[in-house]
Design a protein around this motif. Structure first.
Motif, PDB file in Angstrom:
ATOM      1  N   LYS A   1       0.828  -1.206   0.000  1.00 10.12           N
ATOM      2  CA  LYS A   1       0.000   0.000   0.000  1.00 10.12           C
ATOM      3  C   LYS A   1       0.867   1.262   0.000  1.00 10.12           C
ATOM      4  O   LYS A   1       0.601   2.219  -0.742  1.00 10.12           O
ATOM      5  N   THR A   2       1.914   1.247   0.808  1.00 11.66           N
ATOM      6  CA  THR A   2       2.824   2.393   0.881  1.00 11.66           C
ATOM      7  C   THR A   2       3.549   2.600  -0.446  1.00 11.66           C
ATOM      8  O   THR A   2       3.704   3.730  -0.931  1.00 11.66           O
ATOM      9  N   LEU A   3       3.977   1.509  -1.045  1.00 11.82           N
ATOM     10  CA  LEU A   3       4.695   1.570  -2.320  1.00 11.82           C
ATOM     11  C   LEU A   3       3.797   2.091  -3.440  1.00 11.82           C
ATOM     12  O   LEU A   3       4.241   2.836  -4.324  1.00 11.82           O
ATOM     13  N   ALA A   4       2.512   1.712  -3.404  1.00 12.75           N
ATOM     14  CA  ALA A   4       1.573   2.141  -4.443  1.00 12.75           C
ATOM     15  C   ALA A   4       1.359   3.652  -4.433  1.00 12.75           C
ATOM     16  O   ALA A   4       1.015   4.246  -5.461  1.00 12.75           O
ATOM     17  N   ALA A   5       1.565   4.271  -3.267  1.00 11.58           N
ATOM     18  CA  ALA A   5       1.379   5.724  -3.146  1.00 11.58           C
ATOM     19  C   ALA A   5       2.576   6.506  -3.666  1.00 11.58           C
ATOM     20  O   ALA A   5       2.527   7.733  -3.764  1.00 11.58           O
ATOM     21  N   LYS A   6       3.655   5.821  -3.998  1.00 13.48           N
ATOM     22  CA  LYS A   6       4.860   6.471  -4.505  1.00 13.48           C
ATOM     23  C   LYS A   6       4.966   6.292  -6.008  1.00 13.48           C
ATOM     24  O   LYS A   6       4.410   5.363  -6.583  1.00 13.48           O
ATOM     25  N   ASP A   7       5.701   7.166  -6.650  1.00 14.02           N
ATOM     26  CA  ASP A   7       5.954   7.032  -8.080  1.00 14.02           C
ATOM     27  C   ASP A   7       6.814   5.808  -8.343  1.00 14.02           C
ATOM     28  O   ASP A   7       7.723   5.471  -7.558  1.00 14.02           O
ATOM     29  N   TYR A   8       6.542   5.145  -9.457  1.00 14.47           N
ATOM     30  CA  TYR A   8       7.344   3.988  -9.830  1.00 14.47           C
ATOM     31  C   TYR A   8       8.707   4.425 -10.349  1.00 14.47           C
ATOM     32  O   TYR A   8       8.806   5.351 -11.162  1.00 14.47           O
ATOM     33  N   VAL A   9       9.737   3.775  -9.871  1.00 11.90           N
ATOM     34  CA  VAL A   9      11.099   4.053 -10.309  1.00 11.90           C
ATOM     35  C   VAL A   9      11.645   2.798 -10.978  1.00 11.90           C
ATOM     36  O   VAL A   9      11.774   1.753 -10.331  1.00 11.90           O
TER      37      VAL A   9
ATOM     38  N   GLU B   1       2.236  -5.773 -23.058  1.00 14.46           N
ATOM     39  CA  GLU B   1       2.055  -6.372 -21.738  1.00 14.46           C
ATOM     40  C   GLU B   1       3.026  -5.780 -20.728  1.00 14.46           C
ATOM     41  O   GLU B   1       4.183  -5.492 -21.045  1.00 14.46           O
ATOM     42  N   GLU B   2       2.540  -5.600 -19.526  1.00 15.58           N
ATOM     43  CA  GLU B   2       3.382  -5.153 -18.407  1.00 15.58           C
ATOM     44  C   GLU B   2       3.675  -6.352 -17.517  1.00 15.58           C
ATOM     45  O   GLU B   2       2.764  -7.103 -17.171  1.00 15.58           O
ATOM     46  N   PHE B   3       4.939  -6.537 -17.139  1.00 13.18           N
ATOM     47  CA  PHE B   3       5.343  -7.687 -16.345  1.00 13.18           C
ATOM     48  C   PHE B   3       5.716  -7.248 -14.925  1.00 13.18           C
ATOM     49  O   PHE B   3       6.817  -6.733 -14.704  1.00 13.18           O
ATOM     50  N   PRO B   4       4.816  -7.438 -13.954  1.00 13.53           N
ATOM     51  CA  PRO B   4       5.170  -7.121 -12.566  1.00 13.53           C
ATOM     52  C   PRO B   4       6.277  -8.046 -12.079  1.00 13.53           C
ATOM     53  O   PRO B   4       6.489  -9.140 -12.615  1.00 13.53           O
TER      54      PRO B   4
ATOM     55  N   LEU C   1       6.528  -9.408  -2.085  1.00 14.15           N
ATOM     56  CA  LEU C   1       6.100  -8.055  -2.439  1.00 14.15           C
ATOM     57  C   LEU C   1       6.237  -7.898  -3.944  1.00 14.15           C
ATOM     58  O   LEU C   1       7.311  -8.131  -4.507  1.00 14.15           O
ATOM     59  N   LEU C   2       5.152  -7.491  -4.585  1.00 11.08           N
ATOM     60  CA  LEU C   2       5.122  -7.333  -6.040  1.00 11.08           C
ATOM     61  C   LEU C   2       5.091  -5.853  -6.394  1.00 11.08           C
ATOM     62  O   LEU C   2       4.438  -5.051  -5.719  1.00 11.08           O
ATOM     63  N   ASN C   3       5.789  -5.508  -7.486  1.00 10.94           N
ATOM     64  CA  ASN C   3       5.837  -4.109  -7.903  1.00 10.94           C
ATOM     65  C   ASN C   3       5.938  -4.023  -9.419  1.00 10.94           C
ATOM     66  O   ASN C   3       6.596  -4.836 -10.066  1.00 10.94           O
ATOM     67  N   SER C   4       5.250  -3.029  -9.988  1.00 10.66           N
ATOM     68  CA  SER C   4       5.391  -2.694 -11.407  1.00 10.66           C
ATOM     69  C   SER C   4       4.949  -1.252 -11.588  1.00 10.66           C
ATOM     70  O   SER C   4       4.593  -0.574 -10.628  1.00 10.66           O
ATOM     71  N   ARG C   5       4.938  -0.792 -12.813  1.00  7.41           N
ATOM     72  CA  ARG C   5       4.617   0.619 -13.060  1.00  7.41           C
ATOM     73  C   ARG C   5       3.223   0.975 -12.560  1.00  7.41           C
ATOM     74  O   ARG C   5       3.012   2.060 -12.016  1.00  7.41           O
ATOM     75  N   ARG C   6       2.259   0.073 -12.721  1.00  5.80           N
ATOM     76  CA  ARG C   6       0.873   0.414 -12.397  1.00  5.80           C
ATOM     77  C   ARG C   6       0.273  -0.363 -11.230  1.00  5.80           C
ATOM     78  O   ARG C   6      -0.827  -0.043 -10.784  1.00  5.80           O
TER      79      ARG C   6
ATOM     80  N   LEU D   1      -3.668  -0.598  -7.265  1.00  2.61           N
ATOM     81  CA  LEU D   1      -3.359   0.034  -8.550  1.00  2.61           C
ATOM     82  C   LEU D   1      -2.777   1.422  -8.320  1.00  2.61           C
ATOM     83  O   LEU D   1      -3.333   2.221  -7.560  1.00  2.61           O
ATOM     84  N   ARG D   2      -1.636   1.701  -8.982  1.00  2.00           N
ATOM     85  CA  ARG D   2      -1.108   3.069  -9.024  1.00  2.00           C
ATOM     86  C   ARG D   2      -1.904   3.909 -10.014  1.00  2.00           C
ATOM     87  O   ARG D   2      -2.125   5.091  -9.825  1.00  2.00           O
ATOM     88  N   GLU D   3      -2.268   3.267 -11.111  1.00  5.08           N
ATOM     89  CA  GLU D   3      -3.067   3.898 -12.147  1.00  5.08           C
ATOM     90  C   GLU D   3      -3.910   2.819 -12.805  1.00  5.08           C
ATOM     91  O   GLU D   3      -3.701   1.627 -12.578  1.00  5.08           O
ATOM     92  N   SER D   4      -4.869   3.224 -13.607  1.00  3.05           N
ATOM     93  CA  SER D   4      -5.823   2.258 -14.160  1.00  3.05           C
ATOM     94  C   SER D   4      -5.137   1.252 -15.088  1.00  3.05           C
ATOM     95  O   SER D   4      -4.136   1.562 -15.738  1.00  3.05           O
ATOM     96  N   VAL D   5      -5.707   0.062 -15.137  1.00  2.00           N
ATOM     97  CA  VAL D   5      -5.203  -1.045 -15.954  1.00  2.00           C
ATOM     98  C   VAL D   5      -6.339  -1.525 -16.843  1.00  2.00           C
ATOM     99  O   VAL D   5      -7.482  -1.671 -16.384  1.00  2.00           O
ATOM    100  N   SER D   6      -6.057  -1.776 -18.112  1.00  2.00           N
ATOM    101  CA  SER D   6      -7.102  -2.229 -19.034  1.00  2.00           C
ATOM    102  C   SER D   6      -7.558  -3.646 -18.717  1.00  2.00           C
ATOM    103  O   SER D   6      -8.750  -3.947 -18.747  1.00  2.00           O
ATOM    104  N   LYS D   7      -6.605  -4.526 -18.414  1.00  2.00           N
ATOM    105  CA  LYS D   7      -6.948  -5.924 -18.173  1.00  2.00           C
ATOM    106  C   LYS D   7      -6.044  -6.490 -17.084  1.00  2.00           C
ATOM    107  O   LYS D   7      -4.825  -6.481 -17.204  1.00  2.00           O
ATOM    108  N   LEU D   8      -6.667  -6.989 -16.032  1.00  2.00           N
ATOM    109  CA  LEU D   8      -5.937  -7.570 -14.915  1.00  2.00           C
ATOM    110  C   LEU D   8      -6.145  -9.075 -14.936  1.00  2.00           C
ATOM    111  O   LEU D   8      -7.274  -9.564 -14.843  1.00  2.00           O
TER     112      LEU D   8
END
Length: 530
Positions: free
Chosen positions: A53-61, A203-206, A228-233, A258-265
């Protein structure tokens, strides 16, 4: 990009070691969290969820690769030559029921993954040391490797003999992992999450960027892993309870943000390989009758219908789906279990596991989606299956999901009635001259579908089941015939169909019944465009 295959690498001497990594994908890892010892209370799922949750509130690096040139230039075979020394395992000397080994950074695995041990109320980082690895024939300067880390890890447990701890689970690359049960060899993979698979946007690969593994007790028969999983969105917290055995079961709990909306999860994604099989012969000369890790998608719906879709290796991307409400389960199955089906003394595809996904709780409305990607050989994973919910979580809102993964062999789920044992495809073989003339404008396609199971064995000898077959608007059903299979048992459904437009697919469905009573699962087949 419409889809991405998963590079598996050529067959190696030890087939179960084959890698499964996305082509052209950087396995980026974000270093998040600390290595400090936690002593106030035991580490649990809530701790990982708070980090997600904390990571989702930060910008992806996006992290950069930290590999020296010598490691980055390794090929798959050379990378597999780097092996963790079993005697260096932190669980080796206590002679615990589980053992842990590690993967070295290198090849396509160019990001460090943090791995921690939970021991009671304490959490500590597992430290990377180059001297814990055997580098084989690779000529590497070990002095350049001390700043590196782990790429992943494996867990060992005695499932085949009490004298040896077999590898039962492997986490390596993005959010990919594999597991094994008794007498199985590595085949298809699972993933933590699939994002926008098969879409033009790409495709985005978390990635699983950090793990926490509970140190087992002397009598433990299961082991818990947090990730812990992380990706751009998307970010996510995962818990895996691993239960090795004749079939190895993994209970999975996840909380996603979600950091931002995703078309297909894609929830509970499975990734496999289908090169050719009974329904699609090899396009090049090959001594093997079949080459695949899975030969079909099985779906069980809440209304009691079981659906079997044989896999294909299409000429272009195919994405199909089954709309359901609260699915009972779905999975990629390997139904052909005899060596004679494959004739491969190295790969032993007959020993590759099937994986069954069994949802827990209310999954609501959505669809099981199947993505089939063209592949020129068996070194690529080209099949993906997953669940897509109709309702997506809002940005920043937690999405909770639970399910179990069963890695099976010879004990796969079957419908209680009858099921498809094989599908074979060929051109029109009609002997009737008139029928051939009628069909000469467009060659008819013949499909032989064999069914077997308890419901068919109970039929009186004088009763033939009725085949109920339908075809979509791009196909014309020419004939349907039922023949008793005296050689193998059960019944054979012979279907002849003609395609209207060559550049479009044809969908077919069929099942068996007797006086209105359903006798079999539904055979759901797609003829890809020519």
């Amino acid at each position: 990009m419409l889809g991405k295959m998963i590079q598996r690498g050529a067959h190696h001497r030890r087939a179960h070691r084959r890698l499964a990594v996305p082509i052209a994908m950087l396995l980026a890892v974000v270093l998040f969290g600390t290595c400090a010892v936690k002593s106030a209370s035991a580490f649990d799922f809530d701790d990982v969820a708070l980090r997600a949750k904390t990571l989702a509130a930060k910008d992806y690096v996006k992290p950069a690769s930290n590999l020296p040139k010598d490691l980055a230039s390794l090929n798959g075979d050379q990378y597999e030559g780097i092996q963790f020394r079993a005697e260096k395992s932190p669980w080796a000397k206590p002679k615990l029921p589980f053992d842990i080994g590690f993967y070295h950074e290198g090849y396509l695995f160019d990001q460090q993954v943090k791995i921690n041990e939970i021991n009671g109320s304490a959490v500590k980082a597992m430290r990377f040391d180059p001297s814990d690895f055997n580098y084989g024939d690779n000529k590497l300067d070990v002095r350049q490797l001390r700043a590196l880390g782990f790429a992943g890890f494996r867990l060992n447990y005695p499932i085949n003999t009490a004298r040896y701890k077999d590898e039962v689970v492997s986490f390596l690359g993005a959010s990919y992992f594999r597991a094994l049960g008794k007498d199985q060899q590595y085949g298809l993979s699972a993933r933590g999450l699939a994002i926008d698979t098969g879409l033009n946007s790409g495709e985005e690969f978390p990635q699983f960027v950090e793990f926490w593994v509970e140190k087992p007790k002397a009598t433990d028969k299961q082991l818990t892993v947090y990730a812990l999983l992380n990706s751009r969105r998307v970010t996510g917290a995962y818990r895996f309870i691993v239960k090795p055995g004749v079939e190895t079961v993994m209970d999975v709990k996840a909380q996603l943000y979600l950091r931002e909306s995703v078309s297909k999860l894609g929830i509970a994604p499975l990734t496999s390989m289908f090169f050719f099989g009974e329904n699609q012969r090899s396009q090049v000369e090959d001594y093997r009758p079949e080459v695949h890790d899975s030969d079909g998608l099985l779906v069980a719906s809440k209304n009691g219908e079981w659906i079997w879709r044989p896999l294909v290796n299409p000429k272009r991307l195919l994405v199909t789906s089954y709309a359901l409400n609260n699915p009972v389960g779905f999975g990629l199955m390997q139904r052909d279990r005899d060596f004679k089906d494959y004739q491969d003394l190295q790969a032993h595809y007959e020993d590759r596991p099937s994986v069954w996904v069994q949802p827990k709780g209310n999954w609501g409305a959505g669809r099981v989606e199947l993505v089939q990607i063209p592949t020129p050989d068996e070194t690529n994973d080209n099949i993906v299956a997953y669940w897509v919910p109709n309702v997506m979580p809002k940005v920043g809102q937690a999405m909770n999901v639970e399910y179990s993964l069963s890695w099976q062999k010879n004990a796969e789920p079957r419908p209680p009635l009858a099921w498809v044992t094989q599908t074979r495809r060929g051109n029109n073989n009609a002997s009737n001259t008139t029928q051939r003339k009628v069909e000469s404008s467009n060659v008819a396609i013949t499909l032989m579908v064999d069914f077997d199971g308890p419901s068919l064995k109970k039929l009186p000898a004088s009763v033939a089941p009725e085949a109920v077959v339908s075809v979509d608007d791009n196909g014309k059903l020419l004939s349907v015939n039922m023949v008793k299979n005296d050689a193998a048992g059960g019944w054979r459904m012979e279907v002849k169909v003609r395609r209207n437009e060559e550049n479009k697919p044809v969908e077919l469905r069929g099942f068996l019944r007797d006086h209105g009573t359903t006798l079999s699962e539904t055979w759901s087949y797609i003829l890809p465009p020519n």
